[in-house]
Design a protein around this motif. Structure first.
Motif, PDB file in Angstrom:
ATOM      1  N   ILE A 323       0.785  -1.136   0.038  1.00 54.13           N
ATOM      2  CA  ILE A 323       0.063   0.094  -0.129  1.00 54.13           C
ATOM      3  C   ILE A 323       0.805   1.187   0.117  1.00 54.13           C
ATOM      4  O   ILE A 323       1.955   1.405   0.697  1.00 54.13           O
ATOM      5  N   ALA A 324       0.443   2.175  -0.871  1.00 58.41           N
ATOM      6  CA  ALA A 324       1.247   3.409  -0.815  1.00 58.41           C
ATOM      7  C   ALA A 324       0.634   4.686  -0.713  1.00 58.41           C
ATOM      8  O   ALA A 324      -0.758   4.671  -1.305  1.00 58.41           O
ATOM      9  N   GLN A 325       0.859   5.622   0.063  1.00 56.00           N
ATOM     10  CA  GLN A 325      -0.087   6.901  -0.279  1.00 56.00           C
ATOM     11  C   GLN A 325       0.441   7.589  -1.423  1.00 56.00           C
ATOM     12  O   GLN A 325       1.678   7.327  -1.865  1.00 56.00           O
ATOM     13  N   ASP A 326      -0.562   8.301  -2.054  1.00 59.65           N
ATOM     14  CA  ASP A 326      -0.238   8.833  -3.274  1.00 59.65           C
ATOM     15  C   ASP A 326      -0.518  10.383  -3.109  1.00 59.65           C
ATOM     16  O   ASP A 326      -1.547  10.765  -2.800  1.00 59.65           O
ATOM     17  N   GLY A 327       0.642  11.013  -3.405  1.00 65.65           N
ATOM     18  CA  GLY A 327       0.571  12.633  -3.340  1.00 65.65           C
ATOM     19  C   GLY A 327      -0.224  13.387  -4.301  1.00 65.65           C
ATOM     20  O   GLY A 327      -0.544  14.576  -4.023  1.00 65.65           O
ATOM     21  N   ALA A 328      -0.754  12.692  -5.258  1.00 67.28           N
ATOM     22  CA  ALA A 328      -1.591  13.405  -6.324  1.00 67.28           C
ATOM     23  C   ALA A 328      -2.488  12.224  -6.884  1.00 67.28           C
ATOM     24  O   ALA A 328      -2.179  11.672  -7.987  1.00 67.28           O
ATOM     25  N   PRO A 337      -8.815  14.557  -3.901  1.00 67.25           N
ATOM     26  CA  PRO A 337      -8.022  14.550  -2.734  1.00 67.25           C
ATOM     27  C   PRO A 337      -7.147  13.354  -2.520  1.00 67.25           C
ATOM     28  O   PRO A 337      -7.365  12.346  -3.147  1.00 67.25           O
ATOM     29  N   GLN A 338      -6.080  13.367  -1.885  1.00 63.42           N
ATOM     30  CA  GLN A 338      -5.213  12.208  -1.738  1.00 63.42           C
ATOM     31  C   GLN A 338      -5.690  11.120  -1.201  1.00 63.42           C
ATOM     32  O   GLN A 338      -6.734  11.087  -0.807  1.00 63.42           O
ATOM     33  N   ASN A 339      -5.181   9.768  -1.633  1.00 60.99           N
ATOM     34  CA  ASN A 339      -5.621   8.787  -1.010  1.00 60.99           C
ATOM     35  C   ASN A 339      -4.589   7.520  -1.176  1.00 60.99           C
ATOM     36  O   ASN A 339      -3.149   8.052  -0.867  1.00 60.99           O
ATOM     37  N   PHE A 340      -4.763   6.135  -0.726  1.00 66.07           N
ATOM     38  CA  PHE A 340      -3.910   5.226  -0.825  1.00 66.07           C
ATOM     39  C   PHE A 340      -4.134   4.401  -1.883  1.00 66.07           C
ATOM     40  O   PHE A 340      -5.379   4.116  -2.292  1.00 66.07           O
ATOM     41  N   LYS A 341      -3.125   3.894  -2.591  1.00 61.42           N
ATOM     42  CA  LYS A 341      -3.063   2.756  -3.672  1.00 61.42           C
ATOM     43  C   LYS A 341      -2.867   1.349  -3.014  1.00 61.42           C
ATOM     44  O   LYS A 341      -1.673   1.150  -2.324  1.00 61.42           O
ATOM     45  N   VAL A 342      -3.467   0.202  -3.608  1.00 60.87           N
ATOM     46  CA  VAL A 342      -3.203  -1.097  -3.184  1.00 60.87           C
ATOM     47  C   VAL A 342      -2.656  -1.976  -4.361  1.00 60.87           C
ATOM     48  O   VAL A 342      -3.296  -2.029  -5.398  1.00 60.87           O
ATOM     49  N   VAL A 343      -1.570  -2.503  -4.333  1.00 60.35           N
ATOM     50  CA  VAL A 343      -0.857  -3.256  -5.256  1.00 60.35           C
ATOM     51  C   VAL A 343      -0.731  -4.581  -4.547  1.00 60.35           C
ATOM     52  O   VAL A 343      -0.466  -4.894  -3.666  1.00 60.35           O
ATOM     53  N   SER A 344      -1.030  -5.895  -5.643  1.00 64.24           N
ATOM     54  CA  SER A 344      -0.750  -6.902  -5.101  1.00 64.24           C
ATOM     55  C   SER A 344       0.863  -7.309  -5.406  1.00 64.24           C
ATOM     56  O   SER A 344       1.536  -6.956  -6.011  1.00 64.24           O
ATOM     57  N   TRP A 345       1.181  -7.961  -4.053  1.00 65.97           N
ATOM     58  CA  TRP A 345       2.650  -8.314  -3.867  1.00 65.97           C
ATOM     59  C   TRP A 345       2.958  -9.474  -5.090  1.00 65.97           C
ATOM     60  O   TRP A 345       4.107  -9.095  -5.466  1.00 65.97           O
ATOM     61  N   ALA A 346       2.130  -9.982  -5.178  1.00 65.14           N
ATOM     62  CA  ALA A 346       2.755 -11.165  -6.312  1.00 65.14           C
ATOM     63  C   ALA A 346       3.111 -10.335  -7.516  1.00 65.14           C
ATOM     64  O   ALA A 346       3.795 -10.855  -8.333  1.00 65.14           O
ATOM     65  N   GLU A 347       2.645  -9.284  -7.830  1.00 60.89           N
ATOM     66  CA  GLU A 347       3.072  -8.387  -9.230  1.00 60.89           C
ATOM     67  C   GLU A 347       4.301  -7.969  -9.091  1.00 60.89           C
ATOM     68  O   GLU A 347       4.787  -8.008  -9.848  1.00 60.89           O
ATOM     69  N   ILE A 348       4.536  -7.465  -7.725  1.00 62.06           N
ATOM     70  CA  ILE A 348       5.928  -6.604  -7.468  1.00 62.06           C
ATOM     71  C   ILE A 348       6.835  -8.130  -7.624  1.00 62.06           C
ATOM     72  O   ILE A 348       7.795  -7.744  -8.274  1.00 62.06           O
ATOM     73  N   ALA A 349       6.541  -9.154  -6.766  1.00 62.93           N
ATOM     74  CA  ALA A 349       7.680 -10.179  -7.089  1.00 62.93           C
ATOM     75  C   ALA A 349       7.797 -10.528  -8.399  1.00 62.93           C
ATOM     76  O   ALA A 349       8.845 -10.913  -8.751  1.00 62.93           O
ATOM     77  N   GLN A 350       6.901 -10.575  -9.135  1.00 65.83           N
ATOM     78  CA  GLN A 350       7.042 -11.083 -10.437  1.00 65.83           C
ATOM     79  C   GLN A 350       7.635  -9.953 -11.498  1.00 65.83           C
ATOM     80  O   GLN A 350       8.708 -10.285 -12.225  1.00 65.83           O
ATOM     81  N   ALA A 351       7.157  -8.861 -11.212  1.00 67.12           N
ATOM     82  CA  ALA A 351       7.852  -7.839 -12.168  1.00 67.12           C
ATOM     83  C   ALA A 351       9.456  -7.469 -11.592  1.00 67.12           C
ATOM     84  O   ALA A 351      10.154  -7.355 -12.533  1.00 67.12           O
ATOM     85  N   LEU A 352       9.915  -7.594 -10.339  1.00 67.51           N
ATOM     86  CA  LEU A 352      10.877  -7.054  -9.919  1.00 67.51           C
ATOM     87  C   LEU A 352      11.778  -8.060  -9.460  1.00 67.51           C
ATOM     88  O   LEU A 352      13.069  -8.286  -9.930  1.00 67.51           O
ATOM     89  N   LEU A 353      11.113  -8.935  -8.606  1.00 66.95           N
ATOM     90  CA  LEU A 353      12.224 -10.058  -7.970  1.00 66.95           C
ATOM     91  C   LEU A 353      12.615 -11.390  -9.021  1.00 66.95           C
ATOM     92  O   LEU A 353      13.528 -11.718  -8.660  1.00 66.95           O
TER      93      LEU A 353
END
Ligand code: CA
Ligand code: CA
Ligand code: CA
Ligand code: CA
Ligand code: CA
Ligand code: CA
Ligand code: CA
Length: 357
Positions: A323-328, A337-353
């Motif tokens: 989860i990340a706060q989004d400044g814009a 107004p600002q909010n929070f974004k939700v990303v699946s960790w599986a996507e991060i693991a696949q893309a990066l790790l």
């Protein structure tokens, strides 16, 4: 890792050059992009107001889909969201800056989730309990900080004892030991730490007994998290300007800790709108960086707080959530107004790790 140097090259060669040197440059076009599946409803602030700040997650083990995302509105209080981003409830308690959650906190009606935060109006710590019945404030006494102001905050749980860390912009950090009596919480200051710069983001590794603190214009320091431990911090080399992927401020910190030994430490690199990933253990080697790009949900920029929950939340999030706060925050071309974004960790693991050599 050193900053790459440029030398004259024919334009036709530049593309190939950049492609092979991607890991050597700070241009975040080279970072892998992932996309949010969900965004929370905006905090109750004006467009352009810097209000949303730091997220946390309460994992509901009995019914993972009924877990909650928590978010601080640093002008107003605590927000509680469902996993689909809709609002559950708000506690307009005042200026809550950073928040954190631990499971298994003893109360008069059994163990519950403990939510804690730094309260800037009260210059102290505030706490809630959370379970399937909802979130409620814990009565507290004597949790006034001696810091001039309170800013960053995190919780730490070791062998049945719960601790809170709170810091000030001047680099002072207090460690509190927390005790429960019925539906009340009490605490005593057990240690102070000091760093020579503006600090905010903090995260504790319960299993490995470490505390990470970000000095916004320097890098991440690691401390022994136990009050009996050394008060000297170690600067993680890969988190400094030596690493071209880091652009100050170093803001929110989070841990991907699926077990008691392996995982990752992630930092919001606010100056280049990205998230830097380090090994959880050893010398905390730099693994790579990712961005949250514009997709169905808009991407993130100027992120303050981040959070990772390494639990299976069901089909949509089998390995957890980031989860990340989004400044814009935008919806199409409309600013919100600002909010929070939700990303699946599986996507991060696949893309990066998965790209790790
Ligand atoms: Ca901000
Ligand atoms: Ca947090
Ligand atoms: Ca900043
Ligand atoms: Ca900050
Ligand atoms: Ca912040
Ligand atoms: Ca955005
Ligand atoms: Ca949006």
């Amino acid at each position: 890792m050193k900053q790459s140097r440029f030398w004259p090259l024919p334009t036709w060669m530049m593309g190939a050059f950049l492609a092979v040197s991607a890991c050597q440059t700070s241009d975040n076009a080279d970072f892998v992009a992932v996309y949010a599946t969900v965004e929370t409803v905006p905090v109750d602030a004006a467009v352009g107001d810097d209000a949303a700040d730091d997220p946390a997650v309460w994992f509901n083990a009995e019914q993972p889909s009924e877990s909650r995302i928590l978010g601080s509105d640093k002008k107003r209080g605590l927000e509680v969201f469902h996993l689909d981003g809709t609002r559950d409830t708000t506690d307009a308690i005042g200026r809550i800056n950073n928040i954190d959650v631990r499971l298994g906190f003893p109360t008069s009606t059994g163990p519950k989730g403990l939510v804690g935060g730094s309260h800037r109006d009260q210059v102290g710590l505030v706490f809630w309990s959370i379970d399937a019945q909802g979130i409620r404030r814990l009565r507290s006494t004597a949790l006034k900080s001696q810091l001039e102001d309170v800013y960053g905050f995190c919780l730490y749980h070791s062998n049945g004892t719960f601790y809170a860390f709170v810091n000030s912009k001047t680099g002072d950090i207090e460690q509190w030991e927390l005790t429960a009596t019925g539906d009340s919480i009490d605490g005593k200051r057990v240690r102070t730490l000091h760093l020579g710069g503006q600090v905010e983001g903090m995260v504790a590794d319960d299993a490995l007994g470490t505390l990470f603190v970000g000095v916004e214009d320097e890098g991440i320091y690691r401390f022994d998290a136990l009050p009996t431990g050394s008060s000297t911090g170690t600067l993680l080399e890969a988190s400094t300007a030596e690493n071209p992927a880091i652009a100050y401020d170093v803001e929110g910190l989070a841990l991907f800790a699926p077990n008691d030994s392996t995982g990752y430490l992630v930092a919001s690199s606010q100056g280049n709108n990205s998230y830097a990933v380090f090994e959880r253990t050893g010398k905390h080697a730099y693994v790579g960086s990712f961005t949250v790009g514009d997709g169905t949900v808009d991407g993130t920029s100027e992120t303050d707080g981040i959070e990772i929950a390494a639990f299976s939340f069901g089909e949509s999030y089998p390995a957890g959530i980031f989860i990340a706060q989004d400044g814009a925050n935008t919806d199409g071309t409309v600013s919100k107004p600002q909010n929070f974004k939700v990303v699946s960790w599986a996507e991060i693991a696949q893309a990066l790790l998965a790209k790790k050599p």
